[in-house]
Each structure stands twice: as structure tokens, then as C-alpha cells.
Design an enzyme around this catalytic site. Sequence first.
Site, PDB file in Angstrom:
ATOM      1  CG  HIS A 150      -0.162   0.059   2.486  1.00  0.00           C
ATOM      2  ND1 HIS A 150       0.153  -0.882   3.213  1.00  0.00           N
ATOM      3  CD2 HIS A 150       0.013   1.132   3.075  1.00  0.00           C
ATOM      4  CE1 HIS A 150       0.696  -0.698   4.438  1.00  0.00           C
ATOM      5  NE2 HIS A 150       0.887   0.549   4.604  1.00  0.00           N
TER       6      HIS A 150
ATOM      7  CG  HIS B  81       4.131   4.368   5.262  1.00  0.00           C
ATOM      8  ND1 HIS B  81       3.288   4.963   6.277  1.00  0.00           N
ATOM      9  CD2 HIS B  81       3.633   3.096   5.037  1.00  0.00           C
ATOM     10  CE1 HIS B  81       2.399   3.971   6.647  1.00  0.00           C
ATOM     11  NE2 HIS B  81       2.331   2.992   5.740  1.00  0.00           N
TER      12      HIS B  81
ATOM     13  CD  GLU C 179       4.133  -0.692   7.331  1.00  0.00           C
ATOM     14  OE1 GLU C 179       3.401   0.143   6.515  1.00  0.00           O
ATOM     15  OE2 GLU C 179       3.614  -1.139   8.128  1.00  0.00           O
TER      16      GLU C 179
END
Lengths: 134, 134
Positions: free
Chosen positions: B7, B79, B130
Site C-alpha cells: 500500500h 509512507h 515500511e
Amino acid sequence: MLGRLNHVAIAVPDLEAAVRKYGKVLGAKVSQPLALPDHGVTVVFVELANTKTELLEPLGEHSPIAAFLERNPSGGIHHMCYEVDDIIAARDRLRDQGVRVLGDGEPKIGAHGKPVLFLHPKDFDGTLIELEQV
Amino acid sequence: MLGRLNHVAIAVPDLEAAVRKYGKVLGAKVSQPLALPDHGVTVVFVELANTKTELLEPLGEHSPIAAFLERNPSGGIHHMCYEVDDIIAARDRLRDQGVRVLGDGEPKIGAHGKPVLFLHPKDFDGTLIELEQV
């Protein structure tokens, strides 16, 4: 209306260093650098299983990412590109709802050779959105 | 090492307004808001054909996105999350190459219930990355 996420574009101050980080350090598949003088960038594609991250370095004197890199000298995420089926219909629908389309609103041929438009980041929580007709 | 783009997360000051923009204006499929008090955010998933955009609004007093929204009051891309098969192997490989892993380097259980780590944005051209083990 929104189709796939075509790519996320990251403006980088040093393309060679960025390629090393994504390729060697993160272990992603990265393309050869592709100079796009008409678009004012050199691009490297980080090929993911489901989409692409694009690393962009300014090329020439009128690069569209030069001002961004002046404000963010370390680089940063520049825009997200979503696919649409019909960019004129998308543009008209967005304008009807008050979204600001950048430039004169006429689609330009983007870095992938397809019609693109950009939407004002102030209309999308600080995110610059590119729409690409596929 | 890098798998799919899981994502892209966007911090937004007003989740209801953001949902309207992605749902009604851009015509994407958006989820119901999901409060994640342990993670200090309320999230809405924008479901794309190949990945997700996640809209994050701060929740509670110690939200990890509060400082970002103070610096970027209109919101912004926070992010990018990439999938990895083995987060411990990924962490060790990255550390061996000088990448700074945030926090104490031990994976935490992320918002999807899976182990995650964050990498220092200064090591990746201003992009907070991430990694999520899938």
C-alpha cells in the site's frame, strides 16, 4: 473510475545512488536508466510484482521536478499515477466536482507515451495525482 | 527481496473529506473507516485493482502521524509499504548494508496484523519505507 495504481514516482537527487539502494540493497529488479529529454527527467523503473516505483532524476534546464528537489534536497515521493479508461471523461467528471486540473486541462503525452493529466495536490490532501489513460 | 507494493499511506487531516474525494469524486471503491487505537490511526482502504491506497487520520493522543500532519497540515504521502517473505532476513540484510531500521529493530505487529519494520527515510531519498512480512 480509478483503475490500477500505475506507479509511484520518487524524485531523487542522485539516480545512480538510488538505483544502488533499490537494486543492490533492497534487492528489487531495476531497469536501465532511460533519458526522457522531452519530459525533463531520467527514469529508472523499479519493477514490482504488481506495480512500479519510478525513480526520477532531473534532466536538462526545465525539469518539472527541479523545484521539488530544491524544496526537498534529499528527494521524496513526487506523485502517484492511477490508470483511467477515458481521460477526457475523467477530466470532465473531476472538473464538474470542483477539482482543479493542472495546466490547460488538455492531456499531454506522458513518459509512457500515453495521455496524462495532473490534479492539484491541494484538492487531494497534499498528494499530486497523475491520471494516465491506458 | 522486495515483493508486492502492499500500500501507499496518505496522512489526511479530515478522513471524511478524503473518503468523499476518493470515493465520490475519483470513483474508487473505499472501505468503511476502521479505528485502530493500538496504532493511533483510523484507516480507510482505497481498493485498487492491484494494490491499496490507505487514508490515515490520527486517533488518540500519541498518533504516529500527528507530527507529520503538524509539518504538513494539508496532509501528504506518509509512507510506502513493500511486502517481504522473511522480515528478519530482510532486516539483517539491510543492516549489513548500512540501512537504519527505525525503533529497536524488532518487528512490531502492524495495522494488518502482520510483522512490520520501518526504514529511515534518509536512507531512501526522503521516502519512509515500511516492510511487511506476508
